[in-house]
Design an enzyme around this catalytic site. Structure first.
Site, PDB file in Angstrom:
ATOM      1  N   HIS A  35      -5.713   2.676   1.217  1.00  0.00           N
ATOM      2  CA  HIS A  35      -5.007   3.863   1.720  1.00  0.00           C
ATOM      3  C   HIS A  35      -5.708   4.512   2.913  1.00  0.00           C
ATOM      4  O   HIS A  35      -5.100   4.790   3.942  1.00  0.00           O
ATOM      5  CB  HIS A  35      -4.857   4.917   0.621  1.00  0.00           C
ATOM      6  CG  HIS A  35      -4.242   4.399  -0.640  1.00  0.00           C
ATOM      7  ND1 HIS A  35      -3.262   3.436  -0.644  1.00  0.00           N
ATOM      8  CD2 HIS A  35      -4.459   4.698  -1.944  1.00  0.00           C
ATOM      9  CE1 HIS A  35      -2.902   3.177  -1.903  1.00  0.00           C
ATOM     10  NE2 HIS A  35      -3.622   3.929  -2.702  1.00  0.00           N
ATOM     11  N   ASP A  95       0.902  -1.143   0.000  1.00  0.00           N
ATOM     12  CA  ASP A  95       0.000   0.000   0.000  1.00  0.00           C
ATOM     13  C   ASP A  95       0.941   1.193   0.000  1.00  0.00           C
ATOM     14  O   ASP A  95       1.582   1.472   1.013  1.00  0.00           O
ATOM     15  CB  ASP A  95      -0.868   0.011   1.261  1.00  0.00           C
ATOM     16  CG  ASP A  95      -1.837   1.168   1.237  1.00  0.00           C
ATOM     17  OD1 ASP A  95      -1.397   2.286   0.907  1.00  0.00           O
ATOM     18  OD2 ASP A  95      -3.021   0.972   1.533  1.00  0.00           O
ATOM     19  N   HIS A  96       1.057   1.864  -1.134  1.00  0.00           N
ATOM     20  CA  HIS A  96       2.162   2.833  -1.239  1.00  0.00           C
ATOM     21  C   HIS A  96       2.019   3.997  -0.254  1.00  0.00           C
ATOM     22  O   HIS A  96       2.994   4.673   0.037  1.00  0.00           O
ATOM     23  CB  HIS A  96       2.354   3.312  -2.684  1.00  0.00           C
ATOM     24  CG  HIS A  96       1.383   4.339  -3.146  1.00  0.00           C
ATOM     25  ND1 HIS A  96       0.148   4.024  -3.645  1.00  0.00           N
ATOM     26  CD2 HIS A  96       1.453   5.696  -3.189  1.00  0.00           C
ATOM     27  CE1 HIS A  96      -0.480   5.132  -3.983  1.00  0.00           C
ATOM     28  NE2 HIS A  96       0.284   6.163  -3.714  1.00  0.00           N
TER      29      HIS A  96
HETATM   30  C1  BG6 Z   1      -3.655   4.672  -6.240  1.00  0.00           C
HETATM   31  C2  BG6 Z   1      -5.035   4.723  -6.842  1.00  0.00           C
HETATM   32  O1  BG6 Z   1      -3.538   3.590  -5.365  1.00  0.00           O
HETATM   33  O2  BG6 Z   1      -3.416   5.881  -5.528  1.00  0.00           O
HETATM   34  C3  BG6 Z   1      -5.165   5.919  -7.761  1.00  0.00           C
HETATM   35  O3  BG6 Z   1      -5.248   3.524  -7.580  1.00  0.00           O
HETATM   36  C4  BG6 Z   1      -4.804   7.194  -7.038  1.00  0.00           C
HETATM   37  O4  BG6 Z   1      -6.493   6.027  -8.273  1.00  0.00           O
HETATM   38  C5  BG6 Z   1      -3.450   7.045  -6.333  1.00  0.00           C
HETATM   39  O5  BG6 Z   1      -4.754   8.240  -7.984  1.00  0.00           O
HETATM   40  C6  BG6 Z   1      -3.178   8.248  -5.434  1.00  0.00           C
HETATM   41  O6  BG6 Z   1      -1.870   8.170  -4.956  1.00  0.00           O
HETATM   42  P1  BG6 Z   1      -1.083   9.476  -4.480  1.00  0.00           P
HETATM   43  O7  BG6 Z   1       0.226   8.949  -3.997  1.00  0.00           O
HETATM   44  O8  BG6 Z   1      -0.967  10.359  -5.691  1.00  0.00           O
HETATM   45  O9  BG6 Z   1      -1.915  10.096  -3.405  1.00  0.00           O
END
Ligand code: BG6
Length: 504
Positions: free
Chosen positions: A257, A194-195
């Site tokens: 997230h 989960d980045h």
């Molecule tokens: C991803 C989603 O996991 O996270 C995307 O699939 C979203 O839809 C993205 O745009 C948002 O990531 P960040 O790091 O730009 O907040």
């Protein structure tokens, strides 16, 4: 002394970054020519290579159906880097030596005659070496790919697998995927990414909560009125319409997230930062989340979809046009009034929201404290309750809003001002992309920032109940103009509780 307290030390200002080289490894990126690989994974590996963290005898092997060769893959990677990551951190010298480590093997993983032998040939035959299979591909393929790897004898004792989110589309599909992958890899070899957990400010949540004595005594339903967690985006669904229309924001952002942010914000202090200690505390929060039912879902959630509008002064199309369909009930915005049924949080709402095509991109956690029990300043003096805002992105910051006396003559006037800890003012370090840290953690074998199987499955149960409740109650998808912060009904939901969405 006081100067030292107020300004960052020289070491802090540099960010104090030290790059300790990891062990040599081989990473095989399935979906190697795809969006994630080109935008995030390959650039992250390049950055850590240039930082001196990746040893020279490591390999990066792209795998996909495209009939490319090694040179074609390297060219594609370079072109994509310059397109998506820009030139700021690009060095021709470093790229030239980085690309020497890149190789490519075309494999149609689901075909009967999949070219697994080509991959075996490209890899060193050494059981001790760290081997990472990164599955940047649709989750429904995870179990089959793992089975293919096993059959081809590619899974060595020191192999690990990285799974991109979303793991499935509901509880049952997640269970199936987890079981399929689990037949090949033990749980401590599975890295569910989960980045958000790799973002600097998200990790700072742990330090803020457990590295300071000040907050913990107030971190509960006696001192806090409510919490808001927002992940707003100004982009639309872009070229991901076919995936997105089957997912919606609840599956795409909230299941992973937002719920991870909720867990880190509200969990008890873990005994240590070991993977199991942290994950055991997170799962307790997920299990204590009150399930929404067809009876409660209308007052506790708002679903929205973006209509035409203006973002950053430019006219943008509606969701249906972006996805190329005439009708869709997929939500691109959701606001939820969640509750955690445990001693620490019972009775206080936790408002969650996420959406595309909102006015701007920002993610933040707002801890709204209760008002003081009695104002000694008299009824005519406005006294705002304290608020702690943890700004995750952009403009990373921690702001604690306090009441102070406005100086000067003219009576006792109060003012609400923030103690402002803005990252940009205190650190000049390059912010690594979340994937950089997570990839290096996979090499190091550190699982704390990855999701355990039971976390993913429990999160799905909560999400599935919302989908089910929406379906049973026939709850509408409200349209909101692109460039605005979601449907009006989401404001009304808070207004009914005498509250409003916070925005700095
Ligand atoms: C991803 C989603 O996991 O996270 C995307 O699939 C979203 O839809 C993205 O745009 C948002 O990531 P960040 O790091 O730009 O907040």
């Amino acid at each position: 002394m006081s100067a030292q307290i107020k300004t960052a030390t020289e070491e802090q200002a540099k960010g104090g970054s030290t790059f300790i080289p990891v062990e040599p490894f081989d990473i095989i990126v399935f979906g190697g020519t795809g969006d994630l690989s080109r935008r995030k994974l390959l650039p992250s590996l390049y950055h850590r290579y240039c930082d001196g963290q990746i040893p020279d005898d490591s390999r990066i092997i792209g795998v996909s159906r495209s009939k490319l060769d090694r040179v074609g893959f390297r060219d594609l990677a370079k072109k994509s880097y310059l397109e998506f990551s820009g030139k700021d951190n690009y060095s021709q010298d470093c790229w030239s030596s980085f690309e020497e480590h890149m190789d490519y093997v075309p494999i149609d993983v689901l075909a009967e005659d999949a070219n697994w032998a080509g991959l075996t040939k490209a890899l060193p035959q050494d059981d001790e070496r760290i081997r990472i299979f990164y599955l940047a591909m649709p989750p429904r393929m995870f179990a089959d790919v793992c089975a293919g790897l096993k059959k081809a004898g590619l899974v060595t004792p020191n192999s690990r697998v990285v799974l991109e989110k979303p793991i499935g589309t509901d509880y049952h599909s997640a269970l199936e995927i987890n079981e399929g992958v689990g037949r090949v890899f033990d749980e401590d070899r599975i890295y569910r990414i989960d980045h958000y957990l790799g973002k600097e400010t998200v990790q700072n949540l742990l330090v803020l909560r457990f590295g300071n004595i000040l907050l913990e005594p107030l971190w509960n339903n006696r001192a806090i009125d409510h919490i808001q967690i927002t992940a707003a985006e100004s982009i639309g669904v872009g070229g991901r319409g076919s995936y997105y229309d089957g997912a919606g924001v609840l599956r795409d952002m909230v299941q992973n997230h937002i719920l991870q942010l909720l867990c880190l914000t509200t969990m008890e202090a873990p005994a240590s930062l070991s993977a199991d200690d942290v994950r055991t505390e997170k799962i307790k929060v997920l299990r204590a989340l009150k399930i929404l039912t067809p009876e409660t879902v209308a007052t506790h959630s708002i679903r929205g979809q973006y209509a035409r509008g203006q973002v950053d002064g430019e006219a943008v199309a509606d969701y249906l046009t972006d996805v190329g369909v005439e009708q869709s009930h997929t939500e691109t915005y959701v606001a939820i009034k969640a509750e955690i049924e445990n001693w620490r949080w019972a009775g206080i709402p936790i408002y969650l929201r996420s959406g595309k095509r909102m006015s701007e991109r920002f993610s933040e956690i707002v801890i709204q404290f209760k008002p003081v029990p009695h104002s000694v300043f008299g009824e005519d003096t406005r006294l705002d309750a304290n608020r702690l805002v943890i700004r995750l992105q952009p403009d990373e910051a921690v702001r604690l809003w306090l009441e102070i006396k406005e100086p000067g003559a003219g009576g006792l006037r109060l003012k609400t001002l923030p103690l402002n800890l803005t990252y940009a003012d205190n650190f000049t370090v390059r912010y690594p992309d979340a994937y950089e840290r997570l990839l290096m953690d996979v090499v190091r074998g550190r699982l704390s920032l990855f999701m355990r199987r039971d976390e993913v499955e429990t999160a799905w149960k909560w999400i599935d109940a919302i989908h089910e409740a929406w379906k049973k109650s026939g709850q509408r998808v409200e349209l909101y103009p692109s460039g605005e912060d979601g449907p009006r009904q989401a404001d009304d939901m808070l207004a009914k509780d005498g509250r409003s969405w916070s925005k700095q």
